[in-house]
Design an enzyme around this catalytic site. Structure first.
Site, PDB file in Angstrom:
ATOM      1  N   SER A 137      -3.205  -0.758  -2.577  1.00 50.24           N
ATOM      2  CA  SER A 137      -3.139  -0.948  -1.191  1.00 50.24           C
ATOM      3  C   SER A 137      -2.879  -2.090  -0.678  1.00 50.24           C
ATOM      4  CB  SER A 137      -4.449  -0.466  -0.751  1.00 50.24           C
ATOM      5  OG  SER A 137      -4.798  -0.709   0.608  1.00 50.24           O
ATOM      6  N   TYR A 150     -14.162  -2.353  -0.789  1.00 51.93           N
ATOM      7  CA  TYR A 150     -12.783  -1.665  -1.031  1.00 51.93           C
ATOM      8  C   TYR A 150     -11.867  -2.400  -1.458  1.00 51.93           C
ATOM      9  CZ  TYR A 150      -8.696   1.433   0.074  1.00 51.93           C
ATOM     10  OH  TYR A 150      -7.418   1.882   0.100  1.00 51.93           O
TER      11      TYR A 150
HETATM   12  C1  8X3 Z   1      -5.724   1.517   3.225  1.00 51.20           C
HETATM   13  C2  8X3 Z   1      -5.469   0.208   4.031  1.00 51.20           C
HETATM   14  O1  8X3 Z   1      -6.113  -1.249   5.769  1.00 51.20           O
HETATM   15  O2  8X3 Z   1      -7.726   0.628   5.369  1.00 51.20           O
HETATM   16  O3  8X3 Z   1      -5.618   1.529   1.864  1.00 51.20           O
HETATM   17  O4  8X3 Z   1      -7.561  -1.208   3.810  1.00 51.20           O
HETATM   18  S1  8X3 Z   1      -6.711  -0.446   4.947  1.00 51.20           S
END
Ligand code: 8X3
Length: 252
Positions: A137, A150
């Site tokens: 990502s 994340y």
């Molecule tokens: C998804 C991109 O901007 O939600 O992997 O982190 S974000």
């Protein structure tokens, strides 16, 4: 006649994984769809088969190493592995984020990718021309407020991709990292906000054309079908309305 090359896609029950399975089936791969939700991948495999493609479904939790090892015994030779399973949980600041969420994101995104990659690496190598795709990502490349857990997990996947590429150079396997920015899928933001569809909708509010799962699948299909000696190390793909993780143009 040469056997149809096989592509395994994890997290193929929805979103980017499902779209990638469709794209690779259309490119002529025999696709093996894996995800925890058996009904969904079976339905997609049936749809692809009805359309004249080769597709099978295998229920798999990528965090369950014993199950992953068992799954891998089915493959003596494998052309493509797409590590797509993963996702986000919560958008809390570091000060108040739940360690359980951080742990779970590390487990699904990093350990899940590690499990499947380790288990299938021998078959990818045995094919004489293997491709590993790691769906990280833009969160794997820089951070943003509220993204901590994340972002940490996606940085882990980015490091896994870079390290593996160094370690297996000289073998007939390439490592492609695809790093999407804002993608509007049916589940990503809703899962992140635990079913709160209002909060999920706000992520994309006023953004002119976030990427779709198909847009990302299209880039994966392109990268995977380059000639064997061409390695797309890292492909960053964002919607035009997004210049960085924190710079998004909104018409509100
Ligand atoms: C998804 C991109 O901007 O939600 O992997 O982190 S974000």
């Amino acid at each position: 006649m040469a056997a149809t090359p096989i592509a395994v896609v994890t997290g193929a029950s929805s979103g980017i994984g499902a779209a990638t399975a469709r794209t690779l089936a259309a490119e002529g791969f025999r696709v093996v769809l894996t995800a925890r939700r058996k009904d969904r991948i079976e339905a997609l495999a049936a749809e692809l088969t009805d359309a004249g493609h080769q597709a099978t479904a295998y229920a798999l939790d990528v965090t369950d190493r014993a199950a992953v090892d068992e799954f891998a015994t089915a493959f003596r030779s494998l052309a493509v592995l797409v590590n797509n399973a993963g996702g986000a949980l919560g958008a809390d600041p570091v000060a108040t984020g739940d360690p359980a969420d951080w742990r779970q994101m590390y487990e699904t995104n990093v350990i899940g990718t590690l499990n499947v990659t380790q288990a299938l690496l021998p078959a990818l190598t045995a094919s004489g021309d293997g491709t590993i795709v790691i769906l990280s990502s833009t969160a794997g490349l820089s951070t943003y407020e509220g993204g901590g857990g994340y972002v940490a997990a996606k940085h882990g996947e980015h490091v896994l991709a870079e390290t593996l590429r160094l370690e297996i150079v000289g073998t007939p396997v390439r490592v492609i990292e695809v790093a999407p920015g804002m993608v509007r899928t049916e589940e990503f933001a809703t899962t992140r906000f635990r079913g709160d569809t209002e909060k999920a909708a706000k992520v994309y509010a006023g953004v002119d054309a976030p990427l779709t799962a198909e847009d990302v699948a299209d880039t994966i299909g392109w990268a995977v079908t380059r000639p064997s000696h061409v390695n797309i190390d890292l492909l960053v793909v964002r919607p035009r309305a997004q210049a960085s993780n924190t710079k998004v143009h909104r018409t509100l």
